[in-house]
Design a protein around this motif. Structure first.
Motif, PDB file in Angstrom:
ATOM      1  N   MET A  60     -27.362 -22.058  18.928  1.00 28.06           N
ATOM      2  CA  MET A  60     -26.727 -23.237  18.361  1.00 28.06           C
ATOM      3  C   MET A  60     -27.685 -24.324  17.873  1.00 28.06           C
ATOM      4  O   MET A  60     -27.288 -25.169  17.063  1.00 28.06           O
ATOM      5  CB  MET A  60     -25.775 -23.857  19.404  1.00 28.06           C
ATOM      6  N   ALA A  61     -28.902 -24.357  18.360  1.00 29.64           N
ATOM      7  CA  ALA A  61     -29.806 -25.462  18.031  1.00 29.64           C
ATOM      8  C   ALA A  61     -30.567 -25.209  16.738  1.00 29.64           C
ATOM      9  O   ALA A  61     -30.756 -24.057  16.320  1.00 29.64           O
ATOM     10  CB  ALA A  61     -30.797 -25.677  19.172  1.00 29.64           C
ATOM     11  N   ASP A  62     -30.990 -26.296  16.099  1.00 27.33           N
ATOM     12  CA  ASP A  62     -31.890 -26.190  14.949  1.00 27.33           C
ATOM     13  C   ASP A  62     -33.248 -25.714  15.434  1.00 27.33           C
ATOM     14  O   ASP A  62     -33.712 -26.088  16.517  1.00 27.33           O
ATOM     15  CB  ASP A  62     -32.033 -27.552  14.251  1.00 27.33           C
ATOM     16  N   LYS A  63     -33.908 -24.909  14.608  1.00 27.32           N
ATOM     17  CA  LYS A  63     -35.139 -24.257  15.052  1.00 27.32           C
ATOM     18  C   LYS A  63     -36.386 -25.004  14.585  1.00 27.32           C
ATOM     19  O   LYS A  63     -36.454 -25.508  13.458  1.00 27.32           O
ATOM     20  CB  LYS A  63     -35.187 -22.808  14.541  1.00 27.32           C
ATOM     21  N   SER A  64     -37.367 -25.067  15.481  1.00 29.41           N
ATOM     22  CA  SER A  64     -38.679 -25.619  15.154  1.00 29.41           C
ATOM     23  C   SER A  64     -39.539 -24.537  14.520  1.00 29.41           C
ATOM     24  O   SER A  64     -39.236 -23.345  14.607  1.00 29.41           O
ATOM     25  CB  SER A  64     -39.365 -26.150  16.420  1.00 29.41           C
ATOM     26  N   SER A  65     -40.631 -24.956  13.920  1.00 27.09           N
ATOM     27  CA  SER A  65     -41.532 -24.007  13.269  1.00 27.09           C
ATOM     28  C   SER A  65     -42.519 -23.429  14.284  1.00 27.09           C
ATOM     29  O   SER A  65     -42.778 -24.023  15.342  1.00 27.09           O
ATOM     30  CB  SER A  65     -42.308 -24.696  12.152  1.00 27.09           C
ATOM     31  N   VAL A  66     -43.080 -22.274  13.946  1.00 24.48           N
ATOM     32  CA  VAL A  66     -44.113 -21.665  14.783  1.00 24.48           C
ATOM     33  C   VAL A  66     -45.323 -22.577  14.863  1.00 24.48           C
ATOM     34  O   VAL A  66     -45.976 -22.689  15.914  1.00 24.48           O
ATOM     35  CB  VAL A  66     -44.502 -20.284  14.210  1.00 24.48           C
ATOM     36  N   GLU A  67     -45.628 -23.259  13.770  1.00 26.29           N
ATOM     37  CA  GLU A  67     -46.747 -24.195  13.744  1.00 26.29           C
ATOM     38  C   GLU A  67     -46.560 -25.296  14.786  1.00 26.29           C
ATOM     39  O   GLU A  67     -47.500 -25.663  15.495  1.00 26.29           O
ATOM     40  CB  GLU A  67     -46.865 -24.809  12.346  1.00 26.29           C
ATOM     41  N   TYR A  68     -45.347 -25.825  14.893  1.00 19.09           N
ATOM     42  CA  TYR A  68     -45.077 -26.892  15.855  1.00 19.09           C
ATOM     43  C   TYR A  68     -45.227 -26.392  17.281  1.00 19.09           C
ATOM     44  O   TYR A  68     -45.834 -27.070  18.125  1.00 19.09           O
ATOM     45  CB  TYR A  68     -43.662 -27.439  15.664  1.00 19.09           C
ATOM     46  N   VAL A  69     -44.713 -25.220  17.578  1.00 19.17           N
ATOM     47  CA  VAL A  69     -44.693 -24.724  18.959  1.00 19.17           C
ATOM     48  C   VAL A  69     -46.080 -24.346  19.456  1.00 19.17           C
ATOM     49  O   VAL A  69     -46.476 -24.707  20.574  1.00 19.17           O
ATOM     50  CB  VAL A  69     -43.740 -23.519  19.083  1.00 19.17           C
ATOM     51  N   PHE A  70     -46.864 -23.643  18.635  1.00 15.13           N
ATOM     52  CA  PHE A  70     -48.118 -23.066  19.113  1.00 15.13           C
ATOM     53  C   PHE A  70     -49.375 -23.791  18.642  1.00 15.13           C
ATOM     54  O   PHE A  70     -50.463 -23.521  19.158  1.00 15.13           O
ATOM     55  CB  PHE A  70     -48.206 -21.595  18.701  1.00 15.13           C
ATOM     56  N   HIS A  71     -49.246 -24.701  17.681  1.00 16.69           N
ATOM     57  CA  HIS A  71     -50.455 -25.329  17.136  1.00 16.69           C
ATOM     58  C   HIS A  71     -50.432 -26.851  17.195  1.00 16.69           C
ATOM     59  O   HIS A  71     -51.328 -27.496  16.647  1.00 16.69           O
ATOM     60  CB  HIS A  71     -50.682 -24.886  15.684  1.00 16.69           C
ATOM     61  N   THR A  72     -49.427 -27.434  17.827  1.00 18.67           N
ATOM     62  CA  THR A  72     -49.350 -28.893  17.913  1.00 18.67           C
ATOM     63  C   THR A  72     -49.933 -29.359  19.240  1.00 18.67           C
ATOM     64  O   THR A  72     -49.361 -29.121  20.303  1.00 18.67           O
ATOM     65  CB  THR A  72     -47.894 -29.381  17.790  1.00 18.67           C
ATOM     66  N   LEU A  73     -51.079 -30.036  19.154  1.00 20.05           N
ATOM     67  CA  LEU A  73     -51.736 -30.583  20.338  1.00 20.05           C
ATOM     68  C   LEU A  73     -51.678 -32.101  20.251  1.00 20.05           C
ATOM     69  O   LEU A  73     -52.264 -32.711  19.357  1.00 20.05           O
ATOM     70  CB  LEU A  73     -53.190 -30.115  20.415  1.00 20.05           C
ATOM     71  N   THR A  74     -50.949 -32.713  21.174  1.00 23.81           N
ATOM     72  CA  THR A  74     -50.756 -34.166  21.169  1.00 23.81           C
ATOM     73  C   THR A  74     -51.794 -34.839  22.062  1.00 23.81           C
ATOM     74  O   THR A  74     -51.856 -34.558  23.256  1.00 23.81           O
ATOM     75  CB  THR A  74     -49.349 -34.525  21.663  1.00 23.81           C
ATOM     76  N   ASN A  75     -52.601 -35.705  21.467  1.00 22.66           N
ATOM     77  CA  ASN A  75     -53.610 -36.409  22.257  1.00 22.66           C
ATOM     78  C   ASN A  75     -53.789 -37.859  21.797  1.00 22.66           C
ATOM     79  O   ASN A  75     -54.831 -38.460  22.000  1.00 22.66           O
ATOM     80  CB  ASN A  75     -54.961 -35.687  22.170  1.00 22.66           C
ATOM     81  N   ASP A  76     -52.733 -38.414  21.200  1.00 27.17           N
ATOM     82  CA  ASP A  76     -52.842 -39.783  20.690  1.00 27.17           C
ATOM     83  C   ASP A  76     -51.609 -40.622  21.027  1.00 27.17           C
ATOM     84  O   ASP A  76     -51.336 -41.619  20.382  1.00 27.17           O
ATOM     85  CB  ASP A  76     -53.051 -39.773  19.171  1.00 27.17           C
ATOM     86  N   VAL A  77     -50.850 -40.194  22.053  1.00 28.81           N
ATOM     87  CA  VAL A  77     -49.620 -40.902  22.403  1.00 28.81           C
ATOM     88  C   VAL A  77     -49.766 -41.646  23.724  1.00 28.81           C
ATOM     89  O   VAL A  77     -49.444 -42.835  23.832  1.00 28.81           O
ATOM     90  CB  VAL A  77     -48.415 -39.937  22.469  1.00 28.81           C
ATOM     91  N   SER A  78     -50.252 -40.966  24.744  1.00 31.36           N
ATOM     92  CA  SER A  78     -50.299 -41.542  26.092  1.00 31.36           C
ATOM     93  C   SER A  78     -51.527 -42.403  26.346  1.00 31.36           C
ATOM     94  O   SER A  78     -51.590 -43.101  27.352  1.00 31.36           O
ATOM     95  CB  SER A  78     -50.255 -40.426  27.132  1.00 31.36           C
ATOM     96  N   GLY A  79     -52.509 -42.355  25.441  1.00 26.12           N
ATOM     97  CA  GLY A  79     -53.741 -43.109  25.646  1.00 26.12           C
ATOM     98  C   GLY A  79     -54.931 -42.232  25.965  1.00 26.12           C
ATOM     99  O   GLY A  79     -56.074 -42.672  25.877  1.00 26.12           O
ATOM    100  N   TRP A  80     -54.670 -40.967  26.311  1.00 28.24           N
ATOM    101  CA  TRP A  80     -55.756 -40.020  26.565  1.00 28.24           C
ATOM    102  C   TRP A  80     -56.123 -39.355  25.239  1.00 28.24           C
ATOM    103  O   TRP A  80     -55.421 -38.471  24.760  1.00 28.24           O
ATOM    104  CB  TRP A  80     -55.332 -38.973  27.580  1.00 28.24           C
ATOM    105  N   THR A  81     -57.219 -39.785  24.634  1.00 25.91           N
ATOM    106  CA  THR A  81     -57.566 -39.317  23.287  1.00 25.91           C
ATOM    107  C   THR A  81     -58.350 -38.018  23.295  1.00 25.91           C
ATOM    108  O   THR A  81     -58.401 -37.319  22.284  1.00 25.91           O
ATOM    109  CB  THR A  81     -58.390 -40.384  22.550  1.00 25.91           C
ATOM    110  N   ASN A  82     -58.969 -37.693  24.412  1.00 21.08           N
ATOM    111  CA  ASN A  82     -59.721 -36.444  24.486  1.00 21.08           C
ATOM    112  C   ASN A  82     -58.752 -35.264  24.532  1.00 21.08           C
ATOM    113  O   ASN A  82     -57.907 -35.190  25.439  1.00 21.08           O
ATOM    114  CB  ASN A  82     -60.611 -36.454  25.734  1.00 21.08           C
ATOM    115  N   PRO A  83     -58.832 -34.324  23.581  1.00 23.31           N
ATOM    116  CA  PRO A  83     -57.873 -33.206  23.541  1.00 23.31           C
ATOM    117  C   PRO A  83     -57.868 -32.368  24.818  1.00 23.31           C
ATOM    118  O   PRO A  83     -56.807 -31.943  25.279  1.00 23.31           O
ATOM    119  CB  PRO A  83     -58.336 -32.382  22.337  1.00 23.31           C
ATOM    120  N   ALA A  84     -59.047 -32.129  25.391  1.00 20.23           N
ATOM    121  CA  ALA A  84     -59.117 -31.300  26.601  1.00 20.23           C
ATOM    122  C   ALA A  84     -58.431 -31.988  27.775  1.00 20.23           C
ATOM    123  O   ALA A  84     -57.709 -31.355  28.552  1.00 20.23           O
ATOM    124  CB  ALA A  84     -60.569 -30.993  26.939  1.00 20.23           C
ATOM    125  N   VAL A  85     -58.642 -33.302  27.912  1.00 21.85           N
ATOM    126  CA  VAL A  85     -58.008 -34.051  28.993  1.00 21.85           C
ATOM    127  C   VAL A  85     -56.495 -34.081  28.806  1.00 21.85           C
ATOM    128  O   VAL A  85     -55.724 -33.870  29.760  1.00 21.85           O
ATOM    129  CB  VAL A  85     -58.567 -35.489  29.065  1.00 21.85           C
TER     130      VAL A  85
END
Length: 395
Positions: free
Chosen positions: A218-243
């Motif tokens: 029933m839900a709208d589908k996200s892209s494969v790019e969003y699910v497997f390649h989206t790394l968020t590191n600029d929202v919570s204040g932790w800018t280092n991708p590994a952290v």
């Protein structure tokens, strides 16, 4: 070929009988020791209940469902997707190691008893330190059950009543009230553990499939790019991708911990040498798979990410966007609440037995008080009361 097939089951039965005989001898020795130190527990947990105990205690996909928002801002979808795989493999390896130890020495104290037994020197010191770490960690981490349930209740109240303004003391009172149920229920745990575990395990599986099928259909589908390649590191204040990725890993790792909770029930499990290790391995493997499948489905069907992130409890918004029905959303979220609530009974029982065992080994102040077992209930009542007080103070 037929002779070989007949010999193998016979050998297996002989092995099980030998284990049972060995356990009977050890049970008598342990019972005599425990009677001198405050009382003995009673073995009443059968094979299905032993399996369900760990299986339900983890309730991994439910816990991840109501906390995944923290990973969205720390690591993002990539942290959730790949982190679920790493967490599953890692916890399975740990479970295999502990299961091997449990097959040799299924003891309520588990890790601290093994540290004391196998340390090359300073055995009592390492056992004492491990005991304090284990007891403190279990008490602190397992307050997550009432916290999760409280968040769900507040989230549902906000979802169904736009005029409701949640206050922090609301959550505190809810958590206090929730703690009373497993505390009281544990006094009669032997009488209703089988139907309780069965009901919880059935819901754990049924609503897993119901959730996945409903969201996928029933839900709208996200892209494969969003699910497997989206790394968020600029929202919570932790800018280092590994952290950021590492912080996001916590959301999918902590629901898979706690599989060793059944170890603390070893004195109450029949044929513990066989059933406790199997329970641990089955629980962590199946829950890892279920959590991975649910989180992947969730990411592909998350819908409007901004609306989800802004929700008081994001999983509510995910279900509502998919179904468009408040009734269906309430049902799905209530079942998450119910399963986590049943799991709380298991958590409470496990922690109380761990504290009882540590007291029996003189690890706590006033150990002689908390090491007692009620002669009629065959329960560590004093340890249960202490756990309840600590929970109430902690929340």
């Amino acid at each position: 070929m037929s002779e070989k097939a007949a010999i193998e089951p016979a050998a297996q039965v002989s092995h099980i009988d030998a284990v049972a005989a060995q356990e009977a001898i050890e049970d008598q020795r342990i019972k005599s020791e425990q009677e001198r130190s405050g009382g003995a527990l009673q073995r009443y947990i059968n094979a299905p209940s032993a399996i369900n105990f760990s299986f339900l205690l983890q309730c991994s996909w439910e816990a991840a469902a109501v906390t995944f928002q923290f990973s969205l801002s720390n690591g993002g979808p990539a942290s959730i997707a790949y982190g679920s795989i790493f967490a599953g493999i890692g916890t399975t390896l740990v479970a295999l190691s502990l299961a091997e130890m449990a097959s040799m020495d299924p003891t309520v104290g588990a890790q601290y008893r093994w540290s004391a037994a196998f340390a090359p020197k300073w055995n009592r010191f390492f056992g004492l330190m491990q005991g304090w770490i284990t007891v403190f960690a279990w008490i602190c981490s397992c307050t997550s059950n009432p916290a999760l349930i409280s968040n769900i209740i507040v989230g549902l109240a906000t979802f169904n009543n736009s005029d409701y303004v949640p206050q922090r003391w609301h959550s505190t009172l809810i958590m206090w009230a929730l703690t009373l149920f497993p505390f009281i229920g544990n006094f009669w745990l032997p009488k209703f553990i089988n139907p309780l575990e069965t009901a919880g395990a059935v819901c754990h599986v049924v609503f897993f499939f119901a959730s996945i099928i409903t969201l996928a259909a029933m839900a709208d589908k996200s892209s494969v790019e969003y699910v497997f390649h989206t790394l968020t590191n600029d929202v919570s204040g932790w800018t280092n991708p590994a952290v950021a990725w590492g912080l996001g890993l916590l959301t999918v790792t902590y629901p898979l911990t706690g599989f060793d909770g059944v170890l603390h029930m070893s004195d109450e499990v029949k044929r513990a040498r066989i059933r406790v290790p199997r329970s641990m391995i089955f629980s962590v493997v199946v829950n890892s798979i279920m959590q991975f499948l649910f989180m992947i489905t969730l990411l592909f069907t998350i819908g409007d990410v901004d609306r989800v992130s802004a929700s008081a409890l994001p999983i509510i918004e995910v279900y509502f966007q998919a179904t468009g029905s408040r009734a269906a959303t309430n049902l799905f979220v209530f079942m998450l609440l119910f399963i986590i609530f049943v799991s709380f009974f298991n958590v409470f029982a496990s922690v109380s037995r761990l504290l009882w065992a540590f007291s029996r080994d003189d690890g706590l102040p006033f150990s002689h008080v908390f090491a007692k077992v009620h002669p009629r209930l065959k329960m560590p009542v004093n340890a249960l009361c202490l756990i309840a007080l600590v929970y109430l103070e902690h929340v």
